[in-house]
Design a protein around this motif. Sequence first.
Motif, short mmCIF file in Angstrom:
data_model
loop_
_atom_site.label_atom_id
_atom_site.label_comp_id
_atom_site.label_asym_id
_atom_site.label_seq_id
_atom_site.Cartn_x
_atom_site.Cartn_y
_atom_site.Cartn_z
N ILE A 23 -19.61 -27.55 -14.36
CA ILE A 23 -20.56 -26.75 -15.10
C ILE A 23 -19.83 -25.60 -15.77
O ILE A 23 -18.80 -25.12 -15.28
CB ILE A 23 -21.71 -26.22 -14.22
N TYR B 212 -20.89 -21.75 -17.57
CA TYR B 212 -21.99 -20.80 -17.71
C TYR B 212 -21.43 -19.43 -18.03
O TYR B 212 -20.23 -19.17 -17.89
CB TYR B 212 -22.84 -20.75 -16.44
N SER C 251 -19.72 -28.53 -9.72
CA SER C 251 -21.17 -28.56 -9.86
C SER C 251 -21.89 -27.70 -8.83
O SER C 251 -23.04 -27.28 -9.06
CB SER C 251 -21.69 -30.00 -9.77
N LEU D 264 -29.78 -28.74 -15.56
CA LEU D 264 -29.28 -27.40 -15.26
C LEU D 264 -29.80 -26.46 -16.33
O LEU D 264 -29.78 -26.79 -17.52
CB LEU D 264 -27.75 -27.42 -15.25
N TYR D 265 -30.26 -25.27 -15.93
CA TYR D 265 -30.83 -24.35 -16.91
C TYR D 265 -30.76 -22.92 -16.38
O TYR D 265 -30.44 -22.68 -15.20
CB TYR D 265 -32.28 -24.73 -17.23
N LEU E 93 -28.99 -19.34 -12.38
CA LEU E 93 -28.99 -20.74 -12.77
C LEU E 93 -29.89 -21.53 -11.82
O LEU E 93 -30.09 -21.15 -10.67
CB LEU E 93 -27.57 -21.30 -12.72
N GLU F 204 -31.41 -25.81 -10.99
CA GLU F 204 -31.37 -27.25 -11.25
C GLU F 204 -32.72 -27.83 -10.87
O GLU F 204 -33.30 -27.46 -9.85
CB GLU F 204 -30.27 -27.93 -10.43
N PRO G 276 -26.12 -22.09 -19.14
CA PRO G 276 -25.33 -23.13 -18.46
C PRO G 276 -25.19 -24.41 -19.28
O PRO G 276 -26.01 -24.71 -20.16
CB PRO G 276 -26.13 -23.40 -17.20
N TRP H 158 -23.80 -28.59 -18.38
CA TRP H 158 -23.28 -29.55 -17.42
C TRP H 158 -22.35 -30.50 -18.17
O TRP H 158 -22.67 -31.01 -19.24
CB TRP H 158 -24.42 -30.34 -16.81
#
Length: 423
Positions: free
Chosen positions: A164, A166, A181, A384-385, A395, A397, A418, A420
């Motif tokens: 990831i 971010y 991750s 992912l956000y 963050l 998921e 983020p 992925w």
Amino acid sequence: MVKRLWSIGLFLLAWTFAITAQAALTVEITKSVATAIPIAIPSFGPGAPGQPAVAQVVRDDLARSGLFRVLSPTGYPSDPRDPSGVQAPAWANIGATGLAVGSVEPLNGGYVVNVYVYNVATGQQLAAKRYTCSAAELHMTAHHVADLIYQAFTGKPGPFAGRIAYVRQVGNIYELVVAESDGWNPHPIVHGTMPVFSPTWSPRNHRLAYVTYEDARAVIFVQDLATGSRQRIAPGGEITSAPAFSPNGEDLAYARSYAGKTNIYVVNLRTGARRQLTQGDSINTSPTWSPDGRQIVFVSDRAGGPQIYAMSADGSNLHRLSYDGNYNASPSYSPTGNAIAFIHRTDGVYALAVMNPSGGDIRVLDAQGNCDSPSFAANGEMILYGTHRGGRKVLAEASLDGKTMEILRTTEGQDNEPAWSHH
């Protein structure tokens, strides 16, 4: 707040590339499937000094997927390391449906990891694999083990061996961080007082495109992760944002703002040749490619507010997808092609939502805090956000079906924007 590329402020600040120590993310599971598979993961033996044990990484990965309920090792009947020690009835007696046993053995300065996956109810061995790795790769190898187990029981590739990226902000310092991750082994590839936005991975995961500021203008750079070399997208003096790699990695779609207009362009990363896809006075931004490269989905305010549209990769066949509500933005196309994640304003909250590629079947996955920047895992099953919890940007998921959710947070600072990686 939610990213709105049509209202980005401009900054003129000093830039540095100093590397700093990073705090790893911690995972808090907030929602899981009631019918999660009960699974036992014995110890695998000791691993590399200073790293979490392989078995613990696997347990944590499976637990945060929400699809597995990892049984406590304190109740295990034994600690087998290979098939000869597996007695299925003993594991069935503690309520296990799944079982994964294995070993971690030193070899030539590195490690060999063996794993065997079982359906306890039938006694069937579902998978077996041997991995070799360096000490530095052992934690990532544990993610591959978790992926193997995930696929053995679900029939779908696991999401754990991806990385990831971010943005972290602590005070007035911004960093673009790359990590595994689960947040392990975080390291910044950009560090300084200049804000960073919209990181996105190349298909081979060897480059990141992102937006920062230079000469008081938003600028896209494509950075090689191995060498640190950067390629600037578009000539100096242009305002560019919202990069998105094509599925073959040859082209980059992005938004260019000029003379009060913001339109979607595509540039060939090798030749520099570019073409304009959208026209007119409306704001057009946030492109995302369909996995076959034939379509680009984007955001436009041509109907009066931000809505999601689609067009062919050459700019033809433009049509609107979203009609529910007056704010739909930040689309992200699933790598499996079956869904688009986006930010949907509902009851005053910028929520994470998904819809099918034709714009129907809209489902809200998270409306607990303002969300932004959705990004799919390579298997298309997790998103992912960025969101807000406790007054901080964190963050999160969520599963595509909305049944599982977890929060990834550090002890200080703000984490957002983020992305992925692809497997």
